[in-house]
Design a protein around this motif. Structure first.
Motif, PDB file in Angstrom:
ATOM      1  N   SER A 245       1.179  -1.133   0.279  1.00 10.44           N
ATOM      2  CA  SER A 245       0.374  -0.019  -0.061  1.00 10.44           C
ATOM      3  C   SER A 245       1.081   0.987   0.154  1.00 10.44           C
ATOM      4  O   SER A 245       0.535   2.571  -0.992  1.00 10.44           O
ATOM      5  N   GLU A 246       2.092   1.843   0.786  1.00  7.22           N
ATOM      6  CA  GLU A 246       3.044   1.902   0.567  1.00  7.22           C
ATOM      7  C   GLU A 246       3.432   2.560  -0.429  1.00  7.22           C
ATOM      8  O   GLU A 246       3.695   3.968  -1.380  1.00  7.22           O
ATOM      9  N   LEU A 247       3.747   1.672  -0.547  1.00  7.70           N
ATOM     10  CA  LEU A 247       4.612   2.155  -2.332  1.00  7.70           C
ATOM     11  C   LEU A 247       3.418   1.841  -4.144  1.00  7.70           C
ATOM     12  O   LEU A 247       3.495   3.548  -4.501  1.00  7.70           O
ATOM     13  N   PHE A 248       2.041   2.175  -3.568  1.00 10.05           N
ATOM     14  CA  PHE A 248       1.005   2.863  -4.244  1.00 10.05           C
ATOM     15  C   PHE A 248       0.500   3.594  -3.899  1.00 10.05           C
ATOM     16  O   PHE A 248       0.472   4.518  -4.781  1.00 10.05           O
ATOM     17  N   GLY A 249       0.697   4.229  -2.639  1.00 10.99           N
ATOM     18  CA  GLY A 249       0.393   5.276  -2.191  1.00 10.99           C
ATOM     19  C   GLY A 249       1.221   6.748  -2.428  1.00 10.99           C
ATOM     20  O   GLY A 249       0.881   7.534  -2.711  1.00 10.99           O
ATOM     21  N   ASN A 250       2.615   6.249  -2.803  1.00  9.63           N
ATOM     22  CA  ASN A 250       3.909   6.863  -3.215  1.00  9.63           C
ATOM     23  C   ASN A 250       4.931   7.016  -3.952  1.00  9.63           C
ATOM     24  O   ASN A 250       5.245   8.544  -4.255  1.00  9.63           O
ATOM     25  N   LEU A 251       4.098   6.080  -5.042  1.00 13.63           N
ATOM     26  CA  LEU A 251       4.988   6.015  -5.979  1.00 13.63           C
ATOM     27  C   LEU A 251       4.048   6.951  -7.243  1.00 13.63           C
ATOM     28  O   LEU A 251       3.421   6.770  -7.050  1.00 13.63           O
ATOM     29  N   PRO A 252       4.755   7.121  -8.235  1.00 12.46           N
ATOM     30  CA  PRO A 252       4.369   8.369  -9.067  1.00 12.46           C
ATOM     31  C   PRO A 252       3.214   7.554 -10.409  1.00 12.46           C
ATOM     32  O   PRO A 252       4.104   6.271 -10.005  1.00 12.46           O
ATOM     33  N   GLU A 253       3.076   7.782 -10.804  1.00 13.54           N
ATOM     34  CA  GLU A 253       2.702   7.135 -11.895  1.00 13.54           C
ATOM     35  C   GLU A 253       2.894   7.309 -13.528  1.00 13.54           C
ATOM     36  O   GLU A 253       3.657   8.507 -13.772  1.00 13.54           O
ATOM     37  N   VAL A 254       3.864   6.413 -13.508  1.00  9.68           N
ATOM     38  CA  VAL A 254       4.991   5.873 -14.614  1.00  9.68           C
ATOM     39  C   VAL A 254       3.963   5.606 -16.141  1.00  9.68           C
ATOM     40  O   VAL A 254       4.809   5.093 -17.189  1.00  9.68           O
ATOM     41  N   GLY A 255       3.225   4.997 -16.599  1.00  4.57           N
ATOM     42  CA  GLY A 255       2.314   3.920 -17.206  1.00  4.57           C
ATOM     43  C   GLY A 255       3.294   2.743 -17.419  1.00  4.57           C
ATOM     44  O   GLY A 255       4.035   2.053 -16.533  1.00  4.57           O
ATOM     45  N   ASP A 256       3.261   2.391 -18.626  1.00  2.06           N
ATOM     46  CA  ASP A 256       4.229   1.439 -19.201  1.00  2.06           C
ATOM     47  C   ASP A 256       6.129   1.682 -19.605  1.00  2.06           C
ATOM     48  O   ASP A 256       6.104   2.368 -20.067  1.00  2.06           O
ATOM     49  N   LYS A 259      11.330  -1.271 -17.972  1.00  2.00           N
ATOM     50  CA  LYS A 259      11.379  -2.715 -16.784  1.00  2.00           C
ATOM     51  C   LYS A 259      10.891  -2.021 -15.709  1.00  2.00           C
ATOM     52  O   LYS A 259      10.743  -1.296 -15.733  1.00  2.00           O
ATOM     53  N   PRO A 260      10.143  -2.881 -14.674  1.00  2.00           N
ATOM     54  CA  PRO A 260       9.689  -2.885 -13.841  1.00  2.00           C
ATOM     55  C   PRO A 260      10.612  -1.390 -12.918  1.00  2.00           C
ATOM     56  O   PRO A 260      11.754  -1.949 -13.018  1.00  2.00           O
ATOM     57  N   LYS A 261      10.373  -1.134 -12.017  1.00  3.50           N
ATOM     58  CA  LYS A 261      11.058   0.213 -11.107  1.00  3.50           C
ATOM     59  C   LYS A 261      11.425  -1.285  -9.837  1.00  3.50           C
ATOM     60  O   LYS A 261      11.971  -1.143  -9.094  1.00  3.50           O
ATOM     61  N   LEU A 262      10.071  -2.060  -9.163  1.00  7.59           N
ATOM     62  CA  LEU A 262      10.658  -3.116  -8.297  1.00  7.59           C
ATOM     63  C   LEU A 262       9.631  -4.259  -8.791  1.00  7.59           C
ATOM     64  O   LEU A 262       8.418  -3.789  -9.177  1.00  7.59           O
ATOM     65  N   ALA A 263      10.261  -5.680  -7.924  1.00  3.73           N
ATOM     66  CA  ALA A 263       9.311  -6.455  -8.508  1.00  3.73           C
ATOM     67  C   ALA A 263       9.089  -7.207  -7.009  1.00  3.73           C
ATOM     68  O   ALA A 263      10.417  -7.490  -6.432  1.00  3.73           O
ATOM     69  N   PHE A 264       8.352  -7.183  -6.482  1.00  3.07           N
ATOM     70  CA  PHE A 264       8.034  -7.366  -5.424  1.00  3.07           C
ATOM     71  C   PHE A 264       7.589  -9.049  -4.717  1.00  3.07           C
ATOM     72  O   PHE A 264       6.448  -8.961  -5.791  1.00  3.07           O
ATOM     73  N   VAL A 265       7.100 -10.177  -4.434  1.00  2.00           N
ATOM     74  CA  VAL A 265       7.598 -11.138  -3.918  1.00  2.00           C
ATOM     75  C   VAL A 265       7.325 -11.300  -2.817  1.00  2.00           C
ATOM     76  O   VAL A 265       7.479 -11.510  -2.048  1.00  2.00           O
ATOM     77  N   GLU A 285      -7.043  -6.593  -3.935  1.00  2.00           N
ATOM     78  CA  GLU A 285      -7.444  -6.267  -5.092  1.00  2.00           C
ATOM     79  C   GLU A 285      -7.390  -4.713  -5.915  1.00  2.00           C
ATOM     80  O   GLU A 285      -6.010  -4.845  -7.136  1.00  2.00           O
ATOM     81  N   GLN A 286      -7.305  -4.083  -5.284  1.00  2.00           N
ATOM     82  CA  GLN A 286      -7.707  -2.004  -6.261  1.00  2.00           C
ATOM     83  C   GLN A 286      -6.242  -2.044  -6.110  1.00  2.00           C
ATOM     84  O   GLN A 286      -5.965  -1.537  -7.022  1.00  2.00           O
ATOM     85  N   VAL A 287      -5.714  -2.689  -4.739  1.00  2.24           N
ATOM     86  CA  VAL A 287      -3.732  -2.495  -5.433  1.00  2.24           C
ATOM     87  C   VAL A 287      -3.230  -3.031  -5.740  1.00  2.24           C
ATOM     88  O   VAL A 287      -2.133  -2.613  -7.120  1.00  2.24           O
ATOM     89  N   VAL A 288      -3.402  -4.575  -5.922  1.00  2.00           N
ATOM     90  CA  VAL A 288      -2.946  -5.080  -7.276  1.00  2.00           C
ATOM     91  C   VAL A 288      -2.961  -5.294  -8.572  1.00  2.00           C
ATOM     92  O   VAL A 288      -2.392  -4.471 -10.217  1.00  2.00           O
ATOM     93  N   ARG A 289      -4.373  -3.767  -8.520  1.00  2.00           N
ATOM     94  CA  ARG A 289      -4.663  -3.552 -10.331  1.00  2.00           C
ATOM     95  C   ARG A 289      -4.148  -2.639 -10.266  1.00  2.00           C
ATOM     96  O   ARG A 289      -3.879  -2.296 -12.085  1.00  2.00           O
ATOM     97  N   LEU A 290      -3.774  -1.551  -9.352  1.00  2.00           N
ATOM     98  CA  LEU A 290      -3.463  -0.183  -9.678  1.00  2.00           C
ATOM     99  C   LEU A 290      -1.870  -0.208  -9.574  1.00  2.00           C
ATOM    100  O   LEU A 290      -1.706   0.766 -10.830  1.00  2.00           O
ATOM    101  N   VAL A 291      -1.263  -0.686  -8.830  1.00  2.00           N
ATOM    102  CA  VAL A 291       0.220  -0.336  -8.305  1.00  2.00           C
ATOM    103  C   VAL A 291       0.520  -0.878  -9.978  1.00  2.00           C
ATOM    104  O   VAL A 291       2.520  -0.112 -10.016  1.00  2.00           O
ATOM    105  N   ARG A 292       0.416  -1.777 -11.146  1.00  2.00           N
ATOM    106  CA  ARG A 292       1.026  -1.794 -12.466  1.00  2.00           C
ATOM    107  C   ARG A 292       1.523  -0.512 -13.102  1.00  2.00           C
ATOM    108  O   ARG A 292       2.934  -0.107 -13.387  1.00  2.00           O
ATOM    109  N   SER A 293       0.270   0.229 -12.719  1.00  2.00           N
ATOM    110  CA  SER A 293       1.180   1.593 -12.910  1.00  2.00           C
ATOM    111  C   SER A 293       2.354   2.396 -12.618  1.00  2.00           C
ATOM    112  O   SER A 293       2.549   3.449 -13.226  1.00  2.00           O
ATOM    113  N   LYS A 294       2.013   1.770 -11.772  1.00  2.00           N
ATOM    114  CA  LYS A 294       3.351   2.938 -10.724  1.00  2.00           C
ATOM    115  C   LYS A 294       4.508   2.216 -10.886  1.00  2.00           C
ATOM    116  O   LYS A 294       6.184   2.527 -10.209  1.00  2.00           O
TER     117      LYS A 294
END
Length: 518
Positions: A245-256, A259-265, A285-294
């Motif tokens: 949630s912190e990653l989702f709330g603090n990282l800016p929108e970057v689109g595609d 390569k990813p900024k971070l891989a979270f396992v 579900e909301q975070v998983v769906r939207l954090v992709r764009s971060k």
């Protein structure tokens, strides 16, 4: 950018790769115990690190720590790598930073109570809806009065304040009951015993320290020691959900991105969804769906695909499915579910193949150009270059000594917050000289002597009632006092009240029992 080589398909005899540009479409690594999931995670983490993508992974069994040291190479591993087509295979370590909520096997990971928020905190504490509502009020009261909530002491201080001002708080914010406050305090005690005292506080974790790239351009792998944390499943899953949630709330929108900024396992992913209330599942579900764009790719790891809810499973474009043994009806259902989630391959009967995969083999389907899933392949997973197993304490100490974050998190900081501010207000409101006036009176030395001999006032009441009943039964009367200085100073109210014959006998019996006299 070169793709990440996962292995070689035995169905069509072609390399099976993961495209970095589509790695933020998330993924799933599943399979029964002992089928090679951990090795696949290590190969995946190495691949991300080599192309400059930081990785954060939970080490549940301790063997992911092998990423920090070079493997042996040669022998069967070299032969397998050559057969799969791994270029320039040689033993190699990845840049690693160790983390640990308990601060023993890595840098302490902390957050503040305010950053955690009432919703996730209520889940850790296993509060019901009414108690969670009271916790919301506590957070709102802290905001309104300018009180910082940093650690558990601050939260306890706010709960005490709410209990003391319960009527006024209920009138302004909503009903607060004493049983709800007490339930939250008991839950905080359990959390404290589980290690919550170390988790909440400062310095709080900075996300930038999880998204580091070293001087060689390789992504740093953050490994969370979770072998003890996994025994506290609510704390484990809520911490990782908070981090997401912190990653989702603090990282800016970057689109595609390229390569990813971070891989979270997220290992043992079923713990994230077990017993989660509907509102929390919706948030996940909301975070998983939207954090992709971060620019964050999430990779869940679990035994069965259906450990992950369908709404989340549908967001996972990259799949690695190790063997599932169809010994029970649950296993058979899982095999059917897994087979249905793959893009069909005319050359392959997925349902029949899945239970018969060997260790180090998996059914793999990844997103290719245009975001189209590739047909499922039976794949021999490429071996990692690191050690496939746990490292020693000496090796861990060497890695920690060269950590890029230094000792920034190793020493806790306790600055002035709600607990200190409220304590200062109470002390300022206490009349001068009050403690000294109580030295030899109520709450002083004399009271402690009385309590030592006769117990607290509640217990004195029991002695008094027994004495009265005894006096009534034998027809005695309360007449004179004990008369001796010891009776006056030590017996106190009991000796004075029951100064008659029966009272003297009771007092002498008590004193005789304490001092060994007959």
């Amino acid at each position: 950018m070169d793709p990440i080589l996962l292995g070689k398909g035995t169905t069509d005899d072609v390399p099976v790769t993961l495209l970095p540009a589509l790695a933020n479409r998330h993924g799933l690594v599943a399979g029964a115990t002992g089928t090679g999931k951990t090795v696949t995670l290590m190969t995946l983490a190495e691949g991300f690190s080599r192309i400059g993508v930081p990785v954060f992974v939970a080490d549940v069994k301790g063997d992911v720590s092998g990423l920090a040291v070079a493997g042996e190479g040669g022998g069967k591993l070299a032969a397998r790598a050559a057969a799969i087509g791994v270029q320039d295979f040689a033993p190699e370590a990845s840049p690693v930073v160790f983390w640990d909520l308990y601060g023993k096997l890595g840098h302490p990971v902390r957050t503040t109570v305010s950053e955690m928020g009432p919703t996730l905190l209520a889940r850790i504490l296993e509060l019901n809806d009414t108690q969670a509502g009271v916790l919301d009020i506590v957070f709102k009261l802290a905001d309104d009065r300018g009180l910082l909530l940093l650690d558990l002491d601050d939260l306890r201080a706010l709960l005490n304040l709410v209990a003391a001002e319960r009527k006024a708080v209920s009138a302004e914010y909503g009903l607060v009951s004493a049983p709800s406050v007490a339930a939250i305090q008991r839950a905080l005690l359990r959390l404290s015993q589980d290690g919550g005292e170390q988790f909440f506080g400062e310095p709080a974790l900075e996300l930038a320290d999880l998204m580091r790239v070293n001087h060689d351009g390789r992504g740093v792998v953050g490994i969370l020691a979770a072998d003890q944390l996994i025994l506290k499943p609510r704390l484990y899953s809520t911490f990782l959900l908070w981090l997401l949630s912190e990653l989702f709330g603090n990282l800016p929108e970057v689109g595609d991105l390229e390569k990813p900024k971070l891989a979270f396992v997220f290992d043992e992913a079923h713990l994230l969804f077990a017993d989660a209330p509907p509102a929390l599942r919706q948030r996940i579900e909301q975070v998983v769906r939207l954090v992709r764009s971060k620019g964050v790719g999430i990779y869940f790891c679990s035994q069965f695909p259906d450990d992950v809810p369908d709404n989340v499973l549908g967001q996972l474009g990259n799949r690695v499915q190790h063997a599932l043994r169809a010994y029970t009806p649950r296993d058979q259902k899982a095999v059917r579910t897994a087979a249905q989630t793959f893009v069909p391959n005319p050359k392959l009967d997925v349902a029949a193949t899945l239970p018969q995969l060997g260790t180090g083999e998996a059914l793999v389907s990844t997103l290719q150009a245009g975001g189209i899933p590739s047909p499922v392949q039976v794949t021999k997973i490429a071996p990692p270059r690191c050690r496939m197993g746990a490292i020693t304490e000496a090796e861990r100490a060497r890695v920690r000594a060269t950590s890029p974050v230094g000792t920034r998190y190793d020493t806790p900081v306790n600055r002035e917050s709600a607990a200190e501010m409220l304590a200062a207000r109470v002390q300022a409101a206490t009349p001068a000289g009050t403690p000294a006036a109580q030295q030899d009176g109520e709450g002083g030395f004399g009271q402690k002597v009385n309590e030592f001999l006769f117990g607290t006032r509640r217990r004195q009441g029991v002695v008094e009632s027994v004495a009265k009943q005894t006096a009534r039964n034998v027809g005695g009367s309360v007449g004179r006092s004990v008369g001796s200085s010891i009776g006056e100073s030590v017996a106190g109210k009991v000796g004075k009240k029951y100064g008659g014959q029966i009272g003297n006998q009771i007092v002498r019996g008590i004193l005789g029992g304490i001092f060994g006299r007959r």
